[in-house]
Motif scaffolding. Sequence first.
Motif, mmCIF file in Angstrom:
data_model
loop_
_atom_site.group_PDB
_atom_site.id
_atom_site.type_symbol
_atom_site.label_atom_id
_atom_site.label_comp_id
_atom_site.label_asym_id
_atom_site.label_seq_id
_atom_site.Cartn_x
_atom_site.Cartn_y
_atom_site.Cartn_z
ATOM 1 N N THR A 213 12.746 -4.288 -7.127
ATOM 2 C CA THR A 213 13.211 -5.671 -7.124
ATOM 3 C C THR A 213 14.016 -5.968 -5.866
ATOM 4 N N ASN A 214 14.360 -7.251 -5.695
ATOM 5 C CA ASN A 214 15.251 -7.663 -4.610
ATOM 6 C C ASN A 214 14.752 -7.176 -3.246
ATOM 7 N N LEU A 215 13.468 -7.377 -2.984
ATOM 8 C CA LEU A 215 12.875 -6.961 -1.717
ATOM 9 C C LEU A 215 13.305 -7.902 -0.601
ATOM 10 N N ARG A 216 13.737 -7.311 0.524
ATOM 11 C CA ARG A 216 14.260 -8.101 1.639
ATOM 12 C C ARG A 216 13.647 -7.635 2.948
ATOM 13 N N LEU A 217 13.388 -8.596 3.835
ATOM 14 C CA LEU A 217 12.753 -8.347 5.129
ATOM 15 C C LEU A 217 13.806 -8.360 6.233
ATOM 16 N N TYR A 218 13.791 -7.316 7.077
ATOM 17 C CA TYR A 218 14.723 -7.214 8.196
ATOM 18 C C TYR A 218 13.949 -7.048 9.494
ATOM 19 N N VAL A 219 14.427 -7.706 10.548
ATOM 20 C CA VAL A 219 13.876 -7.524 11.892
ATOM 21 C C VAL A 219 15.028 -7.162 12.815
ATOM 22 N N ASP A 220 14.935 -5.987 13.417
ATOM 23 C CA ASP A 220 16.005 -5.466 14.276
ATOM 24 C C ASP A 220 17.354 -5.510 13.568
ATOM 25 N N GLY A 221 17.347 -5.159 12.295
ATOM 26 C CA GLY A 221 18.574 -5.036 11.526
ATOM 27 C C GLY A 221 19.123 -6.317 10.944
ATOM 28 N N VAL A 222 18.457 -7.448 11.183
ATOM 29 C CA VAL A 222 18.927 -8.741 10.689
ATOM 30 C C VAL A 222 17.965 -9.252 9.626
ATOM 31 N N GLN A 223 18.487 -9.616 8.449
ATOM 32 C CA GLN A 223 17.624 -10.110 7.387
ATOM 33 C C GLN A 223 17.052 -11.473 7.739
ATOM 34 N N THR A 224 15.771 -11.652 7.460
ATOM 35 C CA THR A 224 15.125 -12.943 7.662
ATOM 36 C C THR A 224 14.387 -13.320 6.384
ATOM 37 N N GLY A 225 14.479 -14.565 5.984
ATOM 38 C CA GLY A 225 13.904 -14.981 4.715
ATOM 39 C C GLY A 225 14.770 -14.522 3.560
ATOM 40 N N GLY A 226 14.411 -14.922 2.372
ATOM 41 C CA GLY A 226 15.199 -14.591 1.195
ATOM 42 C C GLY A 226 14.687 -13.364 0.474
ATOM 43 N N SER A 227 15.276 -13.094 -0.679
ATOM 44 C CA SER A 227 14.837 -11.999 -1.521
ATOM 45 C C SER A 227 13.500 -12.357 -2.160
ATOM 46 N N ALA A 228 12.619 -11.358 -2.290
ATOM 47 C CA ALA A 228 11.289 -11.593 -2.845
ATOM 48 C C ALA A 228 10.952 -10.497 -3.852
ATOM 49 N N SER A 229 9.871 -10.693 -4.588
ATOM 50 C CA SER A 229 9.443 -9.716 -5.585
ATOM 51 C C SER A 229 7.935 -9.540 -5.520
ATOM 52 N N LEU A 230 7.454 -8.445 -6.101
ATOM 53 C CA LEU A 230 6.023 -8.190 -6.154
ATOM 54 C C LEU A 230 5.355 -9.128 -7.149
ATOM 55 N N LYS A 231 4.229 -9.691 -6.745
ATOM 56 C CA LYS A 231 3.410 -10.512 -7.630
ATOM 57 C C LYS A 231 1.963 -10.143 -7.378
ATOM 58 N N ASN A 232 1.299 -9.626 -8.391
ATOM 59 C CA ASN A 232 -0.069 -9.107 -8.233
ATOM 60 C C ASN A 232 -0.116 -8.044 -7.139
ATOM 61 N N ASN A 233 0.939 -7.209 -7.107
ATOM 62 C CA ASN A 233 1.077 -6.108 -6.151
ATOM 63 C C ASN A 233 1.258 -6.583 -4.709
ATOM 64 N N ILE A 234 1.587 -7.841 -4.510
ATOM 65 C CA ILE A 234 1.814 -8.399 -3.176
ATOM 66 C C ILE A 234 3.239 -8.937 -3.093
ATOM 67 N N VAL A 235 3.904 -8.680 -1.965
ATOM 68 C CA VAL A 235 5.177 -9.329 -1.684
ATOM 69 C C VAL A 235 5.028 -10.017 -0.326
ATOM 70 N N SER A 236 5.473 -11.262 -0.238
ATOM 71 C CA SER A 236 5.278 -12.012 1.005
ATOM 72 C C SER A 236 6.485 -12.884 1.295
ATOM 73 N N TRP A 237 6.656 -13.156 2.579
ATOM 74 C CA TRP A 237 7.706 -14.059 3.041
ATOM 75 C C TRP A 237 7.065 -15.150 3.896
ATOM 76 N N ASP A 238 7.300 -16.387 3.540
ATOM 77 C CA ASP A 238 6.801 -17.538 4.290
ATOM 78 C C ASP A 238 7.928 -18.025 5.197
ATOM 79 N N LEU A 239 7.773 -17.800 6.496
ATOM 80 C CA LEU A 239 8.789 -18.173 7.472
ATOM 81 C C LEU A 239 8.350 -19.374 8.309
ATOM 82 N N SER A 240 7.286 -20.057 7.873
ATOM 83 C CA SER A 240 6.700 -21.122 8.692
ATOM 84 C C SER A 240 7.667 -22.275 8.939
ATOM 85 N N ALA A 241 8.594 -22.510 8.020
ATOM 86 C CA ALA A 241 9.552 -23.603 8.215
ATOM 87 C C ALA A 241 10.549 -23.286 9.318
ATOM 88 N N ALA A 242 10.796 -21.999 9.560
ATOM 89 C CA ALA A 242 11.729 -21.573 10.615
ATOM 90 C C ALA A 242 11.240 -20.246 11.168
#
Length: 262
Positions: A213-242
């Motif tokens: 749970t509480n899956l988080r994406l980091y780039v060069d040590g800085v979190q980007t996007g919010g916390s996410a969870s697995l759905k149908n074995n997929i976890v994704s982050w939509d960053l298109s707004a920023a």
Amino acid sequence: TTTGPSAGTGNGLKVSLAADSPNNVALVQGQAIGSLAKFTFANPTSADIKVTNLAFKRIGVSNDATLANVYLYSGTTRLTDSAGVSNSAFNFNDSTGLFTVPAGQTYTVSILADIAGSTSGQQIGAQLTAVTSSGTLDSSVTLPVNGYTQTVSAATLATVDFAASTLPAENTSLTPQNDFTVWTNTVTIGTRAVTLKSFQLQNIGSIAATDVTNLRLYVDGVQTGGSASLKNNIVSWDLSAAPLRLETGGRVIKVVGDIVGG
């Protein structure tokens, strides 16, 4: 993407070329996930409709080999593994459902493809030829539904090169814990900076979706996007707004999560 409640009236599933489907967009030889077409499915009924198979045909002055891989997307989320093109045809199939069109709403999917090198000057597009779903097609639907053709050009592309191996290594005795790094890779950006608009991982192990749970994406040590969870074995982050700007050089991308079961 899903919208509602303006799916319209009718007795079955409707399909049409999306209003914002790409029209004579310049693709670049050698690029990844170039946009070929977008199709909108409208469900005017009172019950959800699950779409299990979509068949397409390559159109335009081009070759099968021009499309190195073809994918079905919803917004920035990839819905399928890659499909190959044979005799101009390709299709996507999932008996459990490629996607579901909610009652009284619409759902739009995109056909994206990796464009082979040395293909400048070709014209290419996608045509929807068949639909299989849990509901019937509306009598107003006439197949095939043609997308527009796009022209392949030549240009010097930026490059995004993922390292061949990822960390962590296999671990068969992992105990429940917080902030565990489930995936990390050093990605080399070449030629010029790029923007990261989405990121997606697939669980290929035997754990349940609720075990991490509480899956988080980091780039060069800085979190980007919010916390996410697995759905149908997929976890994704939509960053298109920023979208996140990735400068040239090595960028460390990692995903951490809390292990609570499995």
